[in-house]
Design an enzyme around this catalytic site. Sequence first.
Site: not given
Ligand code: NAD
Length: 498
Positions: A165-166, A191, A263, A298, A477
């Site tokens: 979502w971010n 998301s 990521e 992140c 990416e």
């Molecule tokens: P999240 O991992 O909870 O969810 C991300 C997505 O994965 C959502 O669409 C969610 O519905 C889906 N998801 C959850 N469980 C799943 C499963 N078992 N199988 C498949 N899909 C599933 O993350 P969030 O809360 O949406 O985002 C925040 C996190 O993302 C932070 O920890 C941050 O570090 C990370 N992030 C990383 C980057 C990067 O480029 N490295 C960028 C942005 C955010």
Amino acid sequence: MKDTHDISPAAQAELWRDRYSKVALIGGRLVPSANAIEVIEPAHMTVLGEVAANDAADVDAAVAAAKAAAHDWAETPARERGRLVAEAGRIMLAQLEPLAHLLARETGKAIRTECRGEIRVAADLLEMFGGLGSEIKGETLPFAPDVFAATTREPVGVVGAILPWNVPLVLMMLKIAPALVAGNPVVIKASEVAPFATYACAEMLAALLPEGVINVVCGSGAECGQALVDHRDVAKITFTGSEAVGEKIYISAAKRLIPVSLELGGKSPMIVCADVDLERAVEGAVTGMRFTRQGQSCTAASRIYVHADIHDAFVAALKARLDTLVIGDPLDEATDIGTISSPQQVAKVKGYVALADAAPEAEVIRCAKLPEADTVAPDLFLQPTLVLGIDPQSPVVQEEIFGPVTVIRKWTSYDEVMAQANDTEFGLAASIWTKDLATALTASKQLDAGFVQVNAGFTIQPNLSYGGFGRSGLGKEASLESMLEHFTRKKTVVLSMS
Ligand code: NAD
């Protein structure tokens, strides 16, 4: 889609919100979903709308639509695919205001400091990857005089793209722009926290691309996301999100032996040397820590190591600068900092601040003023927070907070600060701030992170390969390399001339 140029951005945003309420985008059509999830507008803590809670059967329909489109899309000349993707970027830019409005309402991020910029970068990614169609090429290989040997690059097949979502639009384009240009159809799992702008952009692409080449589903991660990862016709998963979910996806994908790119999180160090221009380094900390995004990044500079000679001056200047930032309604043009995305995330961030408050060795400095409760619901607003002098093994230093909280530590020995900077399981980003070229080059070699910056704190940029080491993820990416490695497969072809 109806042409709505003559209505206000706010009204257009609401039309989109209604249009994408409780539907999936499958095979070019909006398909109603039996179940829904409420999307909360964090600045007001009211229900913004409802998004589809798609199940495994819906995911199956989306993957089937993508699979049916795969052959013809792969056969479409690469430059034509790129032209269509780039055209979508121009259409997005023409809709910048209503898209920014919708994004601000669903994410809580400030429209002026965050949302408009996000749409520009997302459109830029479409344009950049759109221009790379000609680069999907192979090599000729020296093998034997009477054998012509070469490699070709083919699409991998249906790509599942799972978004957080971010920064949903930039992260969406980082995945689908290269996937599409390389000839793959995609199924996006939006998301469930911030889905509507994703749907709007996907439909802009869908209007240009053949039916089924782009599809969107939404729902819980455990049901909808997992169904996409487990689907037998999905050939590749690209995911951005938390470490915990990334690990789960990696294990599931391993069972089907399909490639994944991940990521994940970060805990990025920013090292400030004594010779810096203080004002520039302070501004670098404000940008690098993504304070205007409430630190929900992140690559946030969430561990700042400042040389003892300038530590106190740096902290004072950073506090003074952060105090000038306006926290408030994301749609107000005066606002610099909006909200945290969800009550769960606020609880998580507050838990870390409580740990810092309770640590006897630490000093906690809260900056800027929280908004008045008459304009917004105050629940999800947090102050930028500096945590000084806390034990390096504290979870506040070791774990990703994903909020506006950065640790600041004093250093005197270069070797010690480098050891502390690398004392983490993450390895996404790092920066060093110095005027000394030798220190800069030595540190960029020693810092254990995939994206090292000197005197800069950029976020993801089109054309700069981006991706972490260690528990920050797998793969790159944003670059040509990422398109070729993740969204094509290499075939070797030999032709005997004898
Ligand atoms: P999240 O991992 O909870 O969810 C991300 C997505 O994965 C959502 O669409 C969610 O519905 C889906 N998801 C959850 N469980 C799943 C499963 N078992 N199988 C498949 N899909 C599933 O993350 P969030 O809360 O949406 O985002 C925040 C996190 O993302 C932070 O920890 C941050 O570090 C990370 N992030 C990383 C980057 C990067 O480029 N490295 C960028 C942005 C955010």
